[in-house]
Design a protein around this motif. Structure first.
Motif, PDB file in Angstrom:
ATOM      1  N   THR A  55     -10.092  10.661   3.060  1.00  0.00           N
ATOM      2  CA  THR A  55      -9.316  10.273   4.241  1.00  0.00           C
ATOM      3  C   THR A  55      -8.450  11.429   4.721  1.00  0.00           C
ATOM      4  O   THR A  55      -8.324  11.668   5.922  1.00  0.00           O
ATOM      5  CB  THR A  55      -8.434   9.058   3.935  1.00  0.00           C
ATOM      6  OG1 THR A  55      -9.269   7.968   3.518  1.00  0.00           O
ATOM      7  CG2 THR A  55      -7.647   8.628   5.162  1.00  0.00           C
ATOM      8  N   ARG A  56      -7.841  12.155   3.782  1.00  0.00           N
ATOM      9  CA  ARG A  56      -7.034  13.313   4.171  1.00  0.00           C
ATOM     10  C   ARG A  56      -7.889  14.338   4.891  1.00  0.00           C
ATOM     11  O   ARG A  56      -7.472  14.936   5.889  1.00  0.00           O
ATOM     12  CB  ARG A  56      -6.380  13.947   2.934  1.00  0.00           C
ATOM     13  CG  ARG A  56      -5.243  13.139   2.357  1.00  0.00           C
ATOM     14  CD  ARG A  56      -4.348  13.999   1.467  1.00  0.00           C
ATOM     15  NE  ARG A  56      -5.077  14.555   0.348  1.00  0.00           N
ATOM     16  CZ  ARG A  56      -5.220  13.944  -0.831  1.00  0.00           C
ATOM     17  NH1 ARG A  56      -4.676  12.747  -1.021  1.00  0.00           N
ATOM     18  NH2 ARG A  56      -5.875  14.513  -1.809  1.00  0.00           N
ATOM     19  N   SER A  72       0.825  -1.210   0.000  1.00  0.00           N
ATOM     20  CA  SER A  72       0.000   0.000   0.000  1.00  0.00           C
ATOM     21  C   SER A  72       0.860   1.261   0.000  1.00  0.00           C
ATOM     22  O   SER A  72       0.350   2.362  -0.099  1.00  0.00           O
ATOM     23  CB  SER A  72      -0.921   0.017   1.226  1.00  0.00           C
ATOM     24  OG  SER A  72      -0.185   0.076   2.402  1.00  0.00           O
ATOM     25  N   THR A  73       2.194   1.118   0.101  1.00  0.00           N
ATOM     26  CA  THR A  73       3.061   2.295   0.023  1.00  0.00           C
ATOM     27  C   THR A  73       2.953   2.951  -1.347  1.00  0.00           C
ATOM     28  O   THR A  73       3.365   4.088  -1.516  1.00  0.00           O
ATOM     29  CB  THR A  73       4.524   1.911   0.273  1.00  0.00           C
ATOM     30  OG1 THR A  73       4.875   0.825  -0.578  1.00  0.00           O
ATOM     31  CG2 THR A  73       4.733   1.489   1.723  1.00  0.00           C
ATOM     32  N   THR A  99       2.177   2.501  10.385  1.00  0.00           N
ATOM     33  CA  THR A  99       1.002   3.016  11.088  1.00  0.00           C
ATOM     34  C   THR A  99       1.263   3.126  12.582  1.00  0.00           C
ATOM     35  O   THR A  99       0.953   4.140  13.212  1.00  0.00           O
ATOM     36  CB  THR A  99      -0.218   2.108  10.847  1.00  0.00           C
ATOM     37  OG1 THR A  99      -0.523   2.090   9.454  1.00  0.00           O
ATOM     38  CG2 THR A  99      -1.426   2.601  11.621  1.00  0.00           C
ATOM     39  N   THR A 143      -5.289   2.482   5.655  1.00  0.00           N
ATOM     40  CA  THR A 143      -5.674   2.441   4.241  1.00  0.00           C
ATOM     41  C   THR A 143      -4.510   2.822   3.343  1.00  0.00           C
ATOM     42  O   THR A 143      -4.567   2.605   2.133  1.00  0.00           O
ATOM     43  CB  THR A 143      -6.848   3.406   3.960  1.00  0.00           C
ATOM     44  OG1 THR A 143      -6.419   4.762   4.190  1.00  0.00           O
ATOM     45  CG2 THR A 143      -8.031   3.098   4.857  1.00  0.00           C
ATOM     46  N   ARG A 144      -3.451   3.366   3.916  1.00  0.00           N
ATOM     47  CA  ARG A 144      -2.292   3.799   3.135  1.00  0.00           C
ATOM     48  C   ARG A 144      -0.989   3.160   3.600  1.00  0.00           C
ATOM     49  O   ARG A 144      -0.120   2.831   2.802  1.00  0.00           O
ATOM     50  CB  ARG A 144      -2.180   5.339   3.232  1.00  0.00           C
ATOM     51  CG  ARG A 144      -0.830   5.943   2.837  1.00  0.00           C
ATOM     52  CD  ARG A 144      -0.509   5.706   1.370  1.00  0.00           C
ATOM     53  NE  ARG A 144       0.723   6.399   0.988  1.00  0.00           N
ATOM     54  CZ  ARG A 144       1.959   5.979   1.229  1.00  0.00           C
ATOM     55  NH1 ARG A 144       2.125   4.844   1.910  1.00  0.00           N
ATOM     56  NH2 ARG A 144       3.011   6.680   0.831  1.00  0.00           N
ATOM     57  N   PHE A 145      -0.830   2.937   4.901  1.00  0.00           N
ATOM     58  CA  PHE A 145       0.446   2.491   5.451  1.00  0.00           C
ATOM     59  C   PHE A 145       0.381   1.055   5.965  1.00  0.00           C
ATOM     60  O   PHE A 145      -0.695   0.538   6.271  1.00  0.00           O
ATOM     61  CB  PHE A 145       0.885   3.407   6.597  1.00  0.00           C
ATOM     62  CG  PHE A 145       1.099   4.835   6.181  1.00  0.00           C
ATOM     63  CD1 PHE A 145       2.234   5.214   5.486  1.00  0.00           C
ATOM     64  CD2 PHE A 145       0.149   5.803   6.473  1.00  0.00           C
ATOM     65  CE1 PHE A 145       2.436   6.530   5.105  1.00  0.00           C
ATOM     66  CE2 PHE A 145       0.329   7.118   6.095  1.00  0.00           C
ATOM     67  CZ  PHE A 145       1.477   7.489   5.398  1.00  0.00           C
ATOM     68  N   ARG A 193       0.063   3.356  -2.721  1.00  0.00           N
ATOM     69  CA  ARG A 193      -1.226   4.035  -2.711  1.00  0.00           C
ATOM     70  C   ARG A 193      -1.115   5.394  -2.058  1.00  0.00           C
ATOM     71  O   ARG A 193      -0.201   5.659  -1.300  1.00  0.00           O
ATOM     72  CB  ARG A 193      -2.250   3.199  -1.940  1.00  0.00           C
ATOM     73  CG  ARG A 193      -2.762   2.004  -2.692  1.00  0.00           C
ATOM     74  CD  ARG A 193      -3.855   1.338  -1.915  1.00  0.00           C
ATOM     75  NE  ARG A 193      -3.333   0.210  -1.156  1.00  0.00           N
ATOM     76  CZ  ARG A 193      -3.922  -0.276  -0.091  1.00  0.00           C
ATOM     77  NH1 ARG A 193      -5.007   0.277   0.374  1.00  0.00           N
ATOM     78  NH2 ARG A 193      -3.417  -1.296   0.542  1.00  0.00           N
ATOM     79  N   ARG A 194      -2.071   6.228  -2.320  1.00  0.00           N
ATOM     80  CA  ARG A 194      -2.107   7.536  -1.690  1.00  0.00           C
ATOM     81  C   ARG A 194      -3.379   7.638  -0.868  1.00  0.00           C
ATOM     82  O   ARG A 194      -4.381   7.003  -1.169  1.00  0.00           O
ATOM     83  CB  ARG A 194      -2.076   8.647  -2.746  1.00  0.00           C
ATOM     84  CG  ARG A 194      -0.849   8.616  -3.623  1.00  0.00           C
ATOM     85  CD  ARG A 194      -0.897   9.704  -4.673  1.00  0.00           C
ATOM     86  NE  ARG A 194      -0.943  11.028  -4.059  1.00  0.00           N
ATOM     87  CZ  ARG A 194      -1.077  12.167  -4.757  1.00  0.00           C
ATOM     88  NH1 ARG A 194      -1.186  12.118  -6.067  1.00  0.00           N
ATOM     89  NH2 ARG A 194      -1.097  13.320  -4.125  1.00  0.00           N
ATOM     90  N   LEU A 195      -3.309   8.436   0.180  1.00  0.00           N
ATOM     91  CA  LEU A 195      -4.508   8.672   0.968  1.00  0.00           C
ATOM     92  C   LEU A 195      -5.557   9.334   0.094  1.00  0.00           C
ATOM     93  O   LEU A 195      -5.260  10.264  -0.661  1.00  0.00           O
ATOM     94  CB  LEU A 195      -4.183   9.583   2.156  1.00  0.00           C
ATOM     95  CG  LEU A 195      -3.383   8.964   3.306  1.00  0.00           C
ATOM     96  CD1 LEU A 195      -2.984  10.061   4.279  1.00  0.00           C
ATOM     97  CD2 LEU A 195      -4.173   7.890   4.010  1.00  0.00           C
ATOM     98  N   SER A 196      -6.777   8.846   0.187  1.00  0.00           N
ATOM     99  CA  SER A 196      -7.849   9.448  -0.598  1.00  0.00           C
ATOM    100  C   SER A 196      -8.121  10.861  -0.081  1.00  0.00           C
ATOM    101  O   SER A 196      -7.768  11.216   1.041  1.00  0.00           O
ATOM    102  CB  SER A 196      -9.112   8.600  -0.486  1.00  0.00           C
ATOM    103  OG  SER A 196      -9.623   8.651   0.838  1.00  0.00           O
TER     104      SER A 196
END
Length: 267
Positions: free
Chosen positions: A23-24, A14-15, A170, A163-165, A17-20
């Motif tokens: 989510t941000r 998931s590294t 995390t 969801t990202r890390f 991926r980016r935070l949606s």
């Protein structure tokens, strides 16, 4: 396959991926509210110049200490959509409940048994009585810390970061935020942190301990399926054991750190 899955969760594909955006936004609302509630009220309490255990300063202190959970509530109300990563069914309580109690209490119990086996438990009755009895002692230590914080740290922040890390990333982020959040307490008269001092061995150990502790919290809440309630129970066990078996020495603080690291490594 199971081992590969665990390693994958730690390093995490998931590294990439980016935070949606959503989510941000959730994290910004949560973080802002948490700082405004906690640090804002603690600043006011500090400016009064009075001990935080005295009224009315104690109310500013107590509401500020509930900042993480209150911030999570505000964020949920502002952004009305549940997180798909937030576990809703508690799994295997027969496993995570006793583990939370034992693993939470061990860091305080081990130094007490090692450094003062003859006096182990001598102050328990006095401490409980000073709190107004067993019931009030339990209620106080359940609210102050576990319920006041964990709906924010492990109930709201942790699953959104996941969801990202990966697991370790995390845990490190939550642990660092958790430690940073406590810093103002080192400057408020009447707190245990102020008694330690920030730039002392005990103060530094207290701060550093939150990083490996967060690994254990994540293990119980996510891997064992205990959710936020496992975090509440672990926090409660740690706080009550620390109150019943306080260890003011540097040696005791270092033993506590070693125990916490050992538990995190095992989990």
């Amino acid at each position: 396959d199971d081992f590969s899955a665990i390693i994958g969760g730690m390093t995490s594909t998931s590294t990439t991926r980016r935070l949606s955006t959503r989510t941000r936004r959730q994290l910004v609302v949560f973080g802002t509210c948490c700082l405004v509630i906690s640090w804002g009220l603690w600043l006011i309490a500090g400016l009064t110049g009075t001990d935080v255990t005295t009224s009315p300063t104690i109310w500013l202190f107590a509401i500020g200490a509930s900042g993480p959970s209150l911030a999570a509530l505000v964020a949920v109300l502002v952004i009305r959509r549940s997180d798909p990563g937030l576990r809703r069914r508690l799994a295997a309580p027969w496993l995570w409940v006793p583990l939370a109690l034992v693993l939470g209490a061990l860091p305080a119990l081990v130094p007490a048994m090692v450094l003062d086996p003859g006096g182990f438990g001598d102050d328990v009755e006095t401490t409980v009585a000073a709190s107004g009895g067993l019931l009030l002692f339990v209620v106080t230590y359940l609210i102050a810390g576990p319920l006041a914080e964990e709906f924010g740290w492990r109930g709201y922040l942790q699953p959104r970061l996941r969801t990202r890390f990966g697991i370790l990333s995390t845990a490190a982020i939550v642990g660092a935020v958790w430690a940073l959040w406590h810093v103002p307490l080192f400057f408020l008269p009447g707190t245990g942190q102020e008694e330690m001092g920030l730039f002392t061995v005990r103060g530094l150990v207290f701060t550093i301990t939150m990083l490996p502790l967060s690994v254990t919290y994540l293990f119980l809440s996510e891997a064992l399926g205990g959710g936020v309630w496992a975090a509440v129970l672990l926090h409660f066990a740690g706080n009550t054991a620390g109150a019943l078996y306080p260890e003011p020495s540097i040696a005791g603080a270092l033993i506590q750190l070693l125990v916490v690291i050992a538990i995190a490594t095992a989990t």
